[in-house]
Design a protein around this motif. Structure first.
Motif, PDB file in Angstrom:
ATOM      1  N   CYS A  45       0.857  -1.180   0.000  1.00  0.00           N
ATOM      2  CA  CYS A  45       0.000   0.000   0.000  1.00  0.00           C
ATOM      3  C   CYS A  45       0.892   1.228   0.000  1.00  0.00           C
ATOM      4  O   CYS A  45       2.120   1.119   0.046  1.00  0.00           O
ATOM      5  CB  CYS A  45      -0.963  -0.001   1.188  1.00  0.00           C
ATOM      6  N   TRP A 121      -4.823   1.981  -0.499  1.00  0.00           N
ATOM      7  CA  TRP A 121      -4.819   0.591  -0.946  1.00  0.00           C
ATOM      8  C   TRP A 121      -5.590   0.394  -2.243  1.00  0.00           C
ATOM      9  O   TRP A 121      -6.548   1.113  -2.520  1.00  0.00           O
ATOM     10  CB  TRP A 121      -5.509  -0.288   0.091  1.00  0.00           C
ATOM     11  N   PHE A 126      -6.556  -5.135  -0.431  1.00  0.00           N
ATOM     12  CA  PHE A 126      -6.837  -5.038   0.998  1.00  0.00           C
ATOM     13  C   PHE A 126      -7.747  -6.180   1.450  1.00  0.00           C
ATOM     14  O   PHE A 126      -7.526  -6.762   2.510  1.00  0.00           O
ATOM     15  CB  PHE A 126      -7.468  -3.679   1.358  1.00  0.00           C
TER      16      PHE A 126
END
Length: 147
Positions: A45, A121, A126
Motif C-alpha cells: 500500500c 490501498w 486489501f
C-alpha cells in the motif's frame, strides 16, 4: 488534534489524482501546509503522512546508523519513494505512476485512517490482506492492546 480514522473508497482519475475525504483533511494541522508526503508502505500500500508528521519520521530516519547495512537498506527503500504532494483546491493529491504500480492501484482506492498517516490501498488487495491475516481481530487486539 484527532488522528486519521475511518475508511473511504475513491476513484482515481486518468492523471493519478485521488480525493482525500474532508474528514481526513480536517485532521491535518496547519503546520502541514496542505501537503502530504507519500511513500511506499507495507503490504503493498501507499503511506501518506502530513508534512509536519513526516518531519518527525525523517528525523528518526536521520538518526539511523549509516554504517549499519540494514539501516542503509531501510533508509534507501523508504526514502527513494518519498515525494511531497500538495492537496489541490478540490481536495485531491496526485499519486506517482511508480507508487500506483507498486500498490496495484488502477481505478479505485481504499483510504484507511491509521492515526498519524493515511494508507492508500487497492481495495481488492486489501480484501486479500484481510482474508490472509493469520490472527483474528479479537486475538490481535488482546495481544497488542495488553502491552
Amino acid at each position: 488534534m484527532p488522528g486519521f480514522k475511518g475508511q473511504s473508497t475513491n476513484s482515481v482519475d486518468d492523471k493519478g489524482r485521488v480525493a482525500i475525504p474532508k474528514r481526513m483533511r480536517s485532521c491535518m494541522r496547519s503546520e502541514a501546509n496542505n501537503t502530504l508526503v507519500i511513500t511506499r508502505g507495507f503490504e503493498k500500500c501507499i503511506f501518506a503522512y502530513p508534512l509536519d508528521e513526516w518531519t518527525t519520521i525523517e528525523d528518526h530516519v536521520k538518526s539511523l546508523n549509516p554504517y549499519d547495512r540494514k539501516h542503509r537498506a531501510f533508509t534507501r527503500q523508504f526514502m527513494m519513494w518519498a515525494e511531497e504532494v500538495s492537496i489541490d483546491s478540490k481536495g485531491r493529491i496526485s499519486l506517482s505512476r511508480p507508487l500506483l504500480e507498486y500498490a496495484g492501484i488502477q481505478h479505485t482506492t481504499l483510504l484507511l485512517g491509521s492515526q498519524t498517516y493515511i494508507e492508500i490501498w487497492n481495495p481488492d488487495r486489501f480484501d486479500d490482506y484481510l482474508n490472509e491475516e493469520d490472527m483474528d481481530y479479537e486475538s490481535l487486539a488482546a495481544e497488542v492492546m495488553a502491552q
